[in-house]
Design a protein around this motif. Structure first.
Motif, mmCIF file in Angstrom:
data_model
loop_
_atom_site.group_PDB
_atom_site.id
_atom_site.type_symbol
_atom_site.label_atom_id
_atom_site.label_comp_id
_atom_site.label_asym_id
_atom_site.label_seq_id
_atom_site.Cartn_x
_atom_site.Cartn_y
_atom_site.Cartn_z
ATOM 1 N N LEU A 93 4.804 -4.790 -7.494
ATOM 2 C CA LEU A 93 4.709 -4.880 -8.915
ATOM 3 C C LEU A 93 5.997 -5.024 -9.511
ATOM 4 O O LEU A 93 6.918 -4.244 -9.453
ATOM 5 C CB LEU A 93 3.777 -4.049 -9.517
ATOM 6 C CG LEU A 93 2.373 -3.963 -9.061
ATOM 7 C CD1 LEU A 93 1.529 -2.972 -9.921
ATOM 8 C CD2 LEU A 93 1.783 -5.526 -8.896
ATOM 9 N N PRO A 94 6.149 -6.226 -10.273
ATOM 10 C CA PRO A 94 7.888 -6.028 -10.979
ATOM 11 C C PRO A 94 8.040 -5.251 -12.031
ATOM 12 O O PRO A 94 9.044 -4.471 -12.306
ATOM 13 C CB PRO A 94 7.546 -7.401 -11.864
ATOM 14 C CG PRO A 94 6.392 -7.907 -11.866
ATOM 15 C CD PRO A 94 5.639 -7.531 -10.560
ATOM 16 N N SER A 95 7.035 -4.356 -12.499
ATOM 17 C CA SER A 95 7.240 -3.481 -13.626
ATOM 18 C C SER A 95 7.276 -2.033 -13.181
ATOM 19 O O SER A 95 7.543 -1.105 -13.916
ATOM 20 C CB SER A 95 6.055 -3.436 -14.591
ATOM 21 O OG SER A 95 4.715 -3.223 -13.887
ATOM 22 N N TRP A 96 7.040 -1.980 -11.762
ATOM 23 C CA TRP A 96 6.956 -0.489 -11.307
ATOM 24 C C TRP A 96 8.220 0.136 -11.079
ATOM 25 O O TRP A 96 9.156 -0.526 -10.469
ATOM 26 C CB TRP A 96 6.152 -0.334 -9.839
ATOM 27 C CG TRP A 96 6.306 0.636 -9.288
ATOM 28 C CD1 TRP A 96 6.651 0.943 -7.975
ATOM 29 C CD2 TRP A 96 5.532 2.203 -9.688
ATOM 30 N NE1 TRP A 96 6.481 2.495 -7.431
ATOM 31 C CE2 TRP A 96 5.945 2.862 -8.696
ATOM 32 C CE3 TRP A 96 4.982 2.338 -10.853
ATOM 33 C CZ2 TRP A 96 5.382 4.335 -9.063
ATOM 34 C CZ3 TRP A 96 4.380 3.754 -10.835
ATOM 35 C CH2 TRP A 96 4.844 4.815 -9.919
ATOM 36 N N ASN A 97 8.673 1.282 -11.151
ATOM 37 C CA ASN A 97 9.784 2.238 -11.000
ATOM 38 C C ASN A 97 9.275 3.492 -10.552
ATOM 39 O O ASN A 97 8.839 4.559 -11.185
ATOM 40 C CB ASN A 97 10.295 2.214 -12.261
ATOM 41 C CG ASN A 97 11.933 2.687 -11.949
ATOM 42 O OD1 ASN A 97 11.987 3.357 -11.116
ATOM 43 N ND2 ASN A 97 12.834 2.980 -12.885
ATOM 44 N N SER A 98 9.625 3.650 -9.151
ATOM 45 C CA SER A 98 8.989 5.056 -8.505
ATOM 46 C C SER A 98 9.902 6.215 -8.803
ATOM 47 O O SER A 98 9.597 7.276 -8.644
ATOM 48 C CB SER A 98 9.261 4.652 -6.959
ATOM 49 O OG SER A 98 10.402 4.556 -6.594
ATOM 50 N N SER A 99 10.852 6.121 -9.708
ATOM 51 C CA SER A 99 11.925 7.050 -10.165
ATOM 52 C C SER A 99 10.736 8.096 -11.051
ATOM 53 O O SER A 99 11.044 9.344 -11.256
ATOM 54 C CB SER A 99 12.580 6.637 -10.933
ATOM 55 O OG SER A 99 12.451 6.026 -12.097
ATOM 56 N N VAL A 100 9.437 7.806 -11.630
ATOM 57 C CA VAL A 100 8.664 8.605 -12.330
ATOM 58 C C VAL A 100 8.113 9.826 -11.442
ATOM 59 O O VAL A 100 7.610 10.690 -12.115
ATOM 60 C CB VAL A 100 7.272 7.641 -12.913
ATOM 61 C CG1 VAL A 100 8.033 6.800 -14.036
ATOM 62 C CG2 VAL A 100 6.719 7.064 -11.943
#
Length: 809
Positions: free
Chosen positions: A789-796
């Motif tokens: 998904l383009p909006s996903w950022n695993s840094s959370v």
């Protein structure tokens, strides 16, 4: 060298244990004890002659194999860097220098010769599916299962459409139980079934069959040695234009000729063709096929078939000579035989519960019901706000499900559900999150969606988050069963999961179809749903009570999953890393979890180890000269360079303050070994108000057999864990300790794996693999899907509130 007795029979001869072959069949006693699917092989001499060629490189070895594959058995021996050969035909001579070898010291080479002899005999008689490791072939066509089921209904079989018996043979070198101090050669056998679908799509079109939506494949003609070439799946049919088929999700050309391809030999395709060719009798034929297939999957049926095949194969092998020696093939190993593996005692672990974490119990569910979760008074989210996203058309039913989750299943409803049963059981979910799991209050905040698009779900989440004064503690997202077939970027669940997790909210899916369950089933589903939800809220439902070793111990699990868009979309293999550690004698889950692409997992593992060891050392107050043990549970054997990097990192990190030992343990469900317990009479269960028996012949859960110093078989699915009477024989886990491990106590390691299978917080039932592997696989799967998904950022997950939460359950 005489192999005529092995290859001289007519290619038209029947099955491996048929009437015509009886003069060569060795009689076997059947016995009835716990047994394995392997038979020891013996040789008549202590020494034999072979050829020896100094090893130069892999190209040299490959060229020798290709040039002499039909006439010689070859093996590279790492001990003296040499390639050894045994001539396997009367006119073949030694390739290398003629040497005399000890039989006991070169069982691996003799195993290659036995496999070669088996292939030489089978190739003219059977269709070979796989040439080696293991050697696989179809059985006699006279014993074809689908054809027999069709004939039973007075109909004619369709050429090219059938279900055949599949025989599997492997030859392995094993170590005898410790006190014998010897190795032996064993023939490992298996019997199963295999689908054949050798009808071209052109012929199917002529017969009126519509191939739209089906995947098609192509196979080259068999080689001269009757070995089937690999079946290549080409794509899914979306159109027919004369003789050409148009494909989607394809691997090569978009258009293929219909006369060059067939349907995939999958079970659903077999059933589709049976229903097409035999419209009136399809149900009877498929029912008959299931009954004929059952013996090849059930424990006692499979064992009986393996014994029959062994009788035929043993007769052939004992009629020949290999390297001038006669062979003997014993019966299948049974408990009591001197070569049978030693047993390792395992015990179901105890658990700790209650406000102080000191109340003990044998089972998690009644323990929580009686004492409450582990240290529940210290739970930080005792009055959680739970967001609920659902489609408008399901609002009423999801509301009822949420209330059941909060307050449990009422006793009146449970008594009604149990009415008429001869042995009613206790309500498994009395009290819900508030009563059973001791939360003070649960507040639900609903937001509806009008359609099932990702955009609608994201908009609903935005509306809910904007009107709430604080971020919710957990989100329940309603999905439907068909969401699983959607592409990741069109799947509302992944859109909702990414949106919530981005702001630090873990997500629990609830399937709309669940709301229509009968109360007798809903109670068990809601019970497990509440367990996982409580863990995602940061609670600790229960922990294992175990004796604390003097050594500080970390157990690192590596699991993987493969993510792709369709069959032939870009594939990515993701590795999940999770750490399970021992603190105060209890195994708990901790630490930073992440996913990483397979190509980069080694560096990610090192980074994760550094973070974990640093944090745990401070938290548990490790003192100088304390001993430290790192145990790795991995889905594949680690490479030497990876193990060296791990050792270097850990030693540098601990700066010589601690003596460190390592255990690298490969945990696999895919291997050739099977364990049988013919004396097991099974367990009763009910299906459609009928009392049935399941698990007949299945060994008990926890059975542990040590094959040798580095290999253990651990049965994780016993007769009670088998689902139905039609479930096949469950295979044990195979635990293999890498030879470079410092810590070599396989009994301790096997017991640890067994205990770890009881600590999953996804369900109250024991798992079929240790949590160290299953959690890391869940992490890899969830984040691999979100990553598309383009909006996903695993840094959370590394810096936010989810860092130490069980969001992946």
């Amino acid at each position: 060298m005489n192999t005529r007795a092995l290859v001289g029979d007519s290619p038209a001869s029947g099955d491996l244990h048929e009437q015509q072959s009886r003069p060569l069949i060795k009689p076997f006693t059947y016995g009835g004890g716990l047994g394995l699917n392997l038979a020891p092989i013996g040789f008549s001499a202590k020494r034999f002659e072979a050829g020896r060629t100094p090893y130069q490189d892999e190209d040299q070895y490959r060229q020798m194999r290709e040039a002499h594959q039909a006439t010689h058995a070859l093996r590279f021996d790492r001990r003296d860097e040499a390639i050894y050969d045994i001539p396997m035909t009367e006119d073949a001579t030694f390739i290398g220098e003629r040497v005399v070898l000890d039989t006991d010291e070169h069982l691996g080479l003799l195993g290659k010769a036995v496999s070669h002899a088996l292939f030489t005999w089978l190739a003219p008689r059977r269709t070979i599916l796989r040439r080696s490791r293991p050697l696989q072939c179809w059985g006699n066509r006279k014993a074809a299962l689908l054809s027999a089921a069709i004939l039973d209904n007075q109909m004619e079989p369709t050429p090219g459409l059938d279900v055949l018996v599949r025989n599997s043979f492997d030859v392995r070198t094993l170590d005898a139980p410790g006190h014998l101090n010897m190795s032996f050669l064993a023939l490992v056998l298996d019997v199963s079934t295999s689908n054949e679908m050798d009808i071209t799509v052109k012929d199917l079109l002529s017969a009126g069959f519509d191939p739209i939506g089906f995947y098609v494949c192509h196979r080259d003609e068999p080689a001269d040695d009757n070995v089937l070439s690999r079946l290549e799946t080409l794509g899914r049919v979306v159109g027919v234009d004369g003789s050409k088929l148009q494909l989607a999700d394809f691997s090569g050309d978009e258009f293929v000729e219909s006369h060059e391809v067939t349907l995939e030999p999958r079970q659903e395709n077999i059933e589709a063709l049976v229903r097409h060719y035999y419209r009136k009798g399809a149900d009877r034929i498929l029912s008959g096929l299931r009954k004929r297939r059952l013996p090849y999957g059930s424990a006692n049926g499979k064992l009986a078939e393996i014994r029959k095949v062994l009788g035929g194969v043993a007769g052939r092998l004992e009629a020949i000579e290999i390297a001038g020696m006669k062979l003997t093939v014993d019966r299948l190993l049974e408990r009591g035989d001197k070569l049978f593996p030693q047993s390792v005692e395992t015990q179901r672990p105890g658990f700790l519960f209650g406000a102080q974490g000191r109340d003990s119990g044998a089972y998690p569910d009644p323990g929580i019901k009686r004492h409450g979760p582990y240290k529940y008074m210290q739970h930080e989210r005792n009055e959680p706000v739970i967001a609920v996203i659902c489609e408008s058309r399901y609002r009423g039913r999801i509301d009822q499900l949420a209330q059941a989750l909060r307050g449990g299943i009422g006793e009146d409803a449970w008594r009604d559900a149990m009415r008429g049963r001869s042995k009613p059981v206790d309500n498994p979910f009395q009290g819900g999150l508030v009563g059973k799991l001791r939360l003070s209050r649960v507040q639900f905040e609903f937001e509806e969606v009008t359609d099932d698009t990702p955009e609608a779900y994201r908009n609903a989440i935005d509306r809910l988050l904007s009107r709430l004064p604080e971020t919710p503690d957990l989100a329940l997202v309603q999905v439907r069963a068909n969401f699983r077939t959607l592409r990741n970027d069109r799947n509302p669940y992944f859109a909702a999961k990414a949106a919530f997790m981005t702001v630090g909210v873990p997500v629990q899916s609830i399937q709309a179809e669940t709301a229509d369950m009968q109360v007798s089933n809903l109670a068990y589903m809601a019970n497990n749903l509440a367990l996982a939800s409580y863990a995602k809220l940061g609670g600790t439902p229960f922990v294992i009570s175990t004796r604390m070793p003097a050594t500080h111990e970390l157990v690192v699990g590596l699991g993987y999953t493969e993510i792709s868009e369709g069959r032939f979309g870009p594939k990515s293999r993701f590795v999940g890393i999770t750490t399970v550690f021992q603190g105060d004698g209890r195994y708990l889950v901790w630490g930073q979890t992440r996913e990483v692409e397979f190509e980069n997992y080694a560096s990610a593992l090192l980074a994760s180890l550094k973070t974990t060891i640093d944090a745990v050392r401070k938290e548990n107050n490790w003192q100088p000269r304390d001993r430290v043990r790192l145990v790795f549970h991995v889905y594949k054997p680690l490479k030497h360079v990876e193990m060296d990097a791990i050792r270097t990192l850990v030693q540098d990190l601990l700066k010589g303050d601690h003596e460190v030992e390592f255990a690298f343990l490969d945990i696999s469900r895919y291997h050739e070994f099977a364990v049988f317990d013919p004396a097991q009479q099974g367990t009763t269960y009910y299906s459609d108000r009928r009392q049935l028996l399941k698990g007949i012949g299945v060994p008990p859960r926890g059975l542990c057999l040590q094959l040798d110093d580095r290999n253990v078989l651990l049965q994780m699915i016993g007769t009670k864990e088998v689902k139905t009477d039609e479930q096949g024989l469950p295979r044990p886990l195979k635990l293999t300790l890498h030879h470079e491990s410092d810590f070599r106590d396989m009994t301790y390691l096997a017991r640890q794996v067994y205990s770890f299978s009881y600590v999953s917080w996804r369900s109250y039932f024991p798992a079929i693999e240790p949590v160290s592997i299953s959690y890391s696989r869940l992490i890899a799967g969830a984040l691999g899907n979100l990553r598309s998904l383009p909006s996903w950022n695993s840094s959370v997950l590394t810096a936010g509130s989810l860092r130490n939460r069980m969001w992946f359950l």
